[in-house]
Design a protein around this motif. Structure first.
Motif, short mmCIF file in Angstrom:
data_model
loop_
_atom_site.label_atom_id
_atom_site.label_comp_id
_atom_site.label_asym_id
_atom_site.label_seq_id
_atom_site.Cartn_x
_atom_site.Cartn_y
_atom_site.Cartn_z
N UNK A 98 -15.01 -4.18 6.63
CA UNK A 98 -13.94 -4.88 5.92
C UNK A 98 -13.39 -4.07 4.75
N UNK A 99 -14.28 -3.57 3.89
CA UNK A 99 -13.83 -2.82 2.72
C UNK A 99 -13.02 -1.59 3.11
N UNK A 100 -13.49 -0.86 4.09
CA UNK A 100 -12.78 0.35 4.52
C UNK A 100 -11.40 0.04 5.07
N UNK A 101 -11.31 -1.04 5.84
CA UNK A 101 -10.02 -1.42 6.42
C UNK A 101 -9.02 -1.79 5.34
N UNK A 102 -9.45 -2.57 4.36
CA UNK A 102 -8.54 -2.97 3.28
C UNK A 102 -8.13 -1.75 2.46
N UNK A 103 -9.06 -0.85 2.20
CA UNK A 103 -8.74 0.36 1.44
C UNK A 103 -7.72 1.23 2.18
N UNK A 104 -7.82 1.28 3.48
CA UNK A 104 -6.86 2.03 4.28
C UNK A 104 -5.48 1.37 4.23
N UNK A 105 -5.47 0.06 4.28
CA UNK A 105 -4.22 -0.71 4.16
C UNK A 105 -3.56 -0.48 2.81
N UNK A 106 -4.33 -0.49 1.75
CA UNK A 106 -3.78 -0.27 0.41
C UNK A 106 -3.15 1.11 0.32
N UNK A 107 -3.81 2.11 0.88
CA UNK A 107 -3.26 3.46 0.83
C UNK A 107 -1.96 3.58 1.64
N UNK A 108 -1.90 2.90 2.77
CA UNK A 108 -0.66 2.95 3.56
C UNK A 108 0.46 2.22 2.83
N UNK A 109 0.12 1.18 2.10
CA UNK A 109 1.14 0.49 1.32
C UNK A 109 1.67 1.40 0.20
N UNK A 110 0.80 2.18 -0.41
CA UNK A 110 1.24 3.14 -1.43
C UNK A 110 2.15 4.19 -0.80
N UNK A 111 1.83 4.61 0.42
CA UNK A 111 2.67 5.59 1.11
C UNK A 111 4.06 5.00 1.41
N UNK A 112 4.09 3.75 1.88
CA UNK A 112 5.37 3.09 2.18
C UNK A 112 6.27 4.01 3.02
N UNK A 113 5.88 4.29 4.25
CA UNK A 113 6.52 5.38 5.00
C UNK A 113 7.95 5.14 5.46
N UNK A 114 8.41 3.90 5.48
CA UNK A 114 9.73 3.63 6.05
C UNK A 114 10.74 3.21 4.99
N UNK A 115 11.99 3.30 5.34
CA UNK A 115 13.07 2.95 4.40
C UNK A 115 13.08 1.46 4.08
N UNK A 116 12.70 0.63 5.04
CA UNK A 116 12.73 -0.83 4.89
C UNK A 116 11.71 -1.41 5.85
N UNK A 117 11.18 -2.60 5.53
CA UNK A 117 10.30 -3.30 6.45
C UNK A 117 8.86 -2.85 6.43
N UNK A 118 8.44 -2.16 5.37
CA UNK A 118 7.06 -1.68 5.30
C UNK A 118 6.04 -2.81 5.25
#
Length: 211
Positions: A98-118
């Motif tokens: 659980x902890x690892x999955x949430x931490x990965x999600x948080x990092x992808x949110x910081x990346x915010x890879x798309x112009x819209x709809x992240x």
């Protein structure tokens, strides 16, 4: 300024309503037609496929890594010039618990890879990891909008709040259509998209099964 779109919508309100309607139907379909079952959890390829599914009929940039910098309030998401390397690093993060999955999600949110709809895409991406790795799913309706937004605002420096919220919102009921439709509505409401109820969209909005 209204984003250039495939719907020929020139009004921001009209675009928001059509974007919600089209992409909510696509979100439901991702779970119900087996598409998610074909994706490798935690990969950028999976997130890209989700983003294209939700927004491919709306925006030309669906699934494409953004080339512009984005900010929310005083927080700046990852710089566009470093996005590809950031995404590669995130993909290598473990997702065994659980902890690892949430931490990965948080990092992808910081990346915010798309112009819209992240946010909407990333929450499905997160749920997909929970389903495949832990046999659990997120009931987003159990997490209030303000609580979620505040927790995500804090998450780059402290992820305790978002972990606590997600921990109490997990369910073992992976096949519940009722849970799915209310989760889609809650996820969209975080971003201010609440003109439609998922169960009312289409003639069979609340029918079928979750694969």
């Amino acid at each position: 300024m209204t984003l250039k779109n495939k719907l020929d919508a020139s009004d921001e309100v009209e675009l928001a309503h059509e974007e919600e309607r089209v992409s909510k139907l696509a979100a439901l379909a991702l779970y119900r037609d087996g598409t998610l079952d074909t994706l490798v959890p935690g990969t950028f390829s999976a997130l890209k496929t989700i983003h294209v599914a939700l927004f491919g009929d709306i925006y030309d940039f669906a699934g494409r890594i953004r080339t512009v910098n984005l900010a929310k309030g005083n927080f700046r998401f990852a710089s566009a010039i470093y996005l590809e390397s950031a995404i590669r690093s995130i993909e290598t993060m473990p997702q065994e618990n659980f902890d690892q999955i949430v931490e990965k999600y948080v990092e992808m949110n910081i990346a915010h890879p798309f112009r819209e709809g992240n946010g909407r895409s990333e929450r499905i991406w997160l749920d997909h990891m929970f389903r495949r790795e832990l046999g659990r799913t997120v009931d987003w309706s159990r997490i209030g909008r303000e609580d979620y937004l505040l927790a995500m605002d804090c998450s780059p420096v402290r992820d305790l709040e978002i972990k606590a919220l997600l921990g109490q919102a997990l369910s073992d009921d992976l096949r519940s259509v009722a849970l799915l439709v209310r989760s889609v509505d809650a996820s969209y409401a975080y971003e201010g998209y609440d003109a439609y109820r998922a169960e009312d969209l289409g003639s069979d909005g609340a029918s079928g099964v979750v694969r």
